[in-house]
Design a protein around this motif. Sequence first.
Motif, PDB file in Angstrom:
ATOM      1  N   ALA A 231       1.391  64.007 -32.301  1.00  0.00           N
ATOM      2  CA  ALA A 231       2.438  63.025 -32.001  1.00  0.00           C
ATOM      3  C   ALA A 231       3.324  62.793 -33.217  1.00  0.00           C
ATOM      4  O   ALA A 231       4.554  62.675 -33.099  1.00  0.00           O
ATOM      5  CB  ALA A 231       1.809  61.719 -31.542  1.00  0.00           C
ATOM      6  N   GLU A 232       2.726  62.738 -34.404  1.00  0.00           N
ATOM      7  CA  GLU A 232       3.517  62.521 -35.618  1.00  0.00           C
ATOM      8  C   GLU A 232       4.402  63.724 -35.917  1.00  0.00           C
ATOM      9  O   GLU A 232       5.543  63.560 -36.394  1.00  0.00           O
ATOM     10  CB  GLU A 232       2.576  62.241 -36.792  1.00  0.00           C
ATOM     11  N   LEU A 233       3.902  64.929 -35.650  1.00  0.00           N
ATOM     12  CA  LEU A 233       4.731  66.119 -35.869  1.00  0.00           C
ATOM     13  C   LEU A 233       5.962  66.100 -34.967  1.00  0.00           C
ATOM     14  O   LEU A 233       7.067  66.435 -35.402  1.00  0.00           O
ATOM     15  CB  LEU A 233       3.910  67.384 -35.625  1.00  0.00           C
ATOM     16  N   TRP A 234       5.767  65.700 -33.711  1.00  0.00           N
ATOM     17  CA  TRP A 234       6.922  65.592 -32.807  1.00  0.00           C
ATOM     18  C   TRP A 234       7.909  64.539 -33.317  1.00  0.00           C
ATOM     19  O   TRP A 234       9.130  64.739 -33.274  1.00  0.00           O
ATOM     20  CB  TRP A 234       6.457  65.250 -31.393  1.00  0.00           C
ATOM     21  N   ASP A 235       7.394  63.422 -33.828  1.00  0.00           N
ATOM     22  CA  ASP A 235       8.282  62.384 -34.364  1.00  0.00           C
ATOM     23  C   ASP A 235       9.024  62.885 -35.600  1.00  0.00           C
ATOM     24  O   ASP A 235      10.199  62.529 -35.808  1.00  0.00           O
ATOM     25  CB  ASP A 235       7.479  61.125 -34.713  1.00  0.00           C
TER      26      ASP A 235
END
Length: 288
Positions: free
Chosen positions: A185-189
Motif C-alpha cells: 500500500a505504501e509503494l502505491w502511495d
Amino acid sequence: EPGGVWLIHANAPEAAFALMAHDPADWLGRYRIGYWAWETTVAPPEWARMVRWMDEIWAPSTFVADSIATTLRQANLPELADRLRVMPHPVQVPAGVRARPERFGLTAGVTHALVMFDARSAFARKNPWGAIEAWTRAFPQARSDARLVIKGSELSTDPGARSRLEGLVAARSDMVLIEERLSSAELWDLLASIDLLISLHRSEGFGLVPAEVMALGKPVVMTGWSGVLDFADDQSAALVPARLVNVHDPSGAYYTGQWGEPDLDAAARAISDLIEHPDKARRLGAQG
C-alpha cells in the motif's frame, strides 16, 4: 482430466524442484502449467528440458515468450513452442491509493522523478546508473525545483554497487535515496506522490512498475524495448531508443543473449522536456 491443475508460478529451475519434492504419482495425471519470466533475448538453455514436463508455459509478455521459443529452437525442440501462452500480469490500482508526499519526504513545489528497483533483479538489468547519468546530462547543475528520488530495495545484495549508488547520490543536492522497506500500500502511495517515472532498464520481462505508474496516469520515460512494448507505445510513454548489446552482468544472474542499451542523450532530452513542460507531462500521463 483426473487430478486437476497445478499452476507453478516459478521459473524452470524452481519448477523442477517443485516436481521433485512430490511423488510423481501426485502430479503425472495433473495438467501442469509453469509461469516463467526471463529478461534477455535467449532464456537459459537448461530451461528447454523442463518444458517437456509442462502442458503449458505462461509468459507475462510476447518478449518473454519469444525468448523461451528461441531457446527451444536452439535445443532442437521447436515443436514445444506450441505450449507457450502470453498471459500478462493484471494491473489495477487498488482502492484507497492516495498521494502522500510528506510521508516520503517530498517537498511541495518540487517536481519529483522516481527511479525504483530491487537489487535482487540485478543492478545491471535495472540500470539505475543510466537514469542517474541521464538526469545529470539533463541538468548538469543541481536544480532546486526538481529532484530525482531513487527507491532501492535489498541494496545489500551487491555491496559494491550500493556504495557506488550512495556516492553518486551524495554528490548531488537534487538526488535522494530511499531504502526503507515499504508495504504494498505504501509503494502505491509513493507512486501516486511522484510526478514522473524514469526506467532506463536494459530489459524487462513485463515492467510492473512502469505499468502501475501508467495506470495512475503518471508520465513515464523508459527504454523502448522488451516486455514494456506490450502495453506502451510512443503515444503513451516517452520511449527511449536502445541498441542491442551482448549481456554483461557482473552479478552473474544474466548470462545469455542480448539486451538493450538505452540512449542516455535521448533520455536526458525526454526528462528535461517533461519537467520543463508540465502540461505535456500531464497529457502523456493521461495517454498512458
